[in-house]
Design an enzyme around this catalytic site. Structure first.
Site, PDB file in Angstrom:
ATOM      1  CE  LYS A 230      -4.188  -1.923   1.488  1.00 61.51           C
ATOM      2  NZ  LYS A 230      -5.217  -2.155   2.481  1.00 61.51           N
ATOM      3  NE  ARG A 265      -7.510  -8.970   0.621  1.00 59.69           N
ATOM      4  CZ  ARG A 265      -7.344  -8.162  -0.453  1.00 59.69           C
ATOM      5  NH1 ARG A 265      -6.296  -7.112  -0.278  1.00 59.69           N
ATOM      6  NH2 ARG A 265      -7.910  -8.244  -1.666  1.00 59.69           N
TER       7      ARG A 265
END
Length: 286
Positions: A230, A265
């Site tokens: 991210k 994840r």
């Protein structure tokens, strides 16, 4: 030992009086399988069923406990996709994976997509809108499917437009606890709580949530952390390209595991499992 309850058969789960309970030691890995042309990191790489199945095989062989199949990008600024388009992407993959020895999750915020995916072989629903829609709660309860409840401020196309919080840890964790209670009261058998790193949060918000994880992982529900590749990792680590952010992703997810996360994840399943196993051995004194 972490666990998640279902009221439908799930690979690797033990059947008991209350349903099928999936248990695992330490921090497990959920592999990201984006069957999209426009996801922020791997858009287009697994867009065909053949590409998706090849990637699924690699993640399963590496040791993923869950495969999370998504047909709609939820990157910042992403535009909504019709349910028909999303189903056209995920259903062929889910049907092909049905029967594989792995838990299948569908990553969607649309109840109609979740319903069709559960019929096609998915075992659980990963809802980035945090079960805001009562219809999503109802169908998970009726299907006996576990749900991942994620916190997101706004919606993907607008979530990064000036997100503000008075106390991000209290607000996000409070929301997740409330949604869990609502889901359980409605009959959803098991939930994972996801603080939604990067979803309607600035850098300082992401860091505060990660530093404060103990306050969430100390509760009754297992916690999932998804920070893989991210943007804030790129800012902190000086990695402009998403594909170059795996080292920082490992750092964040190892931190999450040390602070009680039951699952992470990730894009790179093999690297994460290696790192988590080594960390677990070090913490256990070998």
């Amino acid at each position: 030992m972490n666990g998640l309850l279902f009221r439908r058969p799930v690979p690797g789960a033990e059947r008991g009086p209350d349903g099928w309970r999936l248990r695992w030691p330490g921090c497990a890995v959920m592999g990201i399988l984006n069957v999209t042309p426009d996801s922020f990191s791997d858009g287009g790489r697994h867009a065909t069923p053949e590409q998706a199945l090849a990637q699924a095989k690699l993640m399963l062989e590496a040791g993923a406990l869950v495969l999370d199949i998504g047909g709609e990008s939820t990157r910042p600024g992403a535009q909504p996709l019709s349910a028909a388009e999303e189903l056209g992407r995920v259903l062929p993959v889910l049907r092909a994976l049905s029967g594989w020895p792995v838990v299948l999750s569908v990553d969607t915020l649309k109840p109609e997509v979740a319903q069709a995916a559960l019929t096609a072989g998915a075992h659980m629903v990963n809802d980035v809108s945090g079960l805001r829609d009562p219809e999503m709660v109802r169908l998970c309860a009726e299907a006996g499917a576990a749900a991942c409840i994620m916190h997101m401020r706004g919606e993907p196309r607008s979530m990064q437009e000036r997100p503000e919080y008075e106390d991000v840890v209290a607000e996000v964790f409070g929301y997740l606890r409330t949604q869990s209670q609502t889901a359980r009261a409605a009959g959803v058998p098991g939930v994972l709580l996801d603080p939604g790193i990067g979803f309607g949060k600035r850098l300082e918000h992401n860091l505060a949530l990660l530093r404060g994880l103990d306050a969430l992982t100390g509760g009754p529900d297992p916690v999932l952390v998804g920070a893989s590749r991210k943007g804030f990792i790129g800012v902190l680590g000086g990695a402009e390209r998403a594909a170059d952010r795996d080292p920082g992703s490992l750092a964040v997810h190892l931190h999450a595991a040390r602070h009680g996360a039951a699952m992470v994840r990730v894009h790179d399943v093999a690297a994460h499992l290696q790192a988590l196993r080594v960390q677990a051995a070090l913490e256990a004194g070998g």
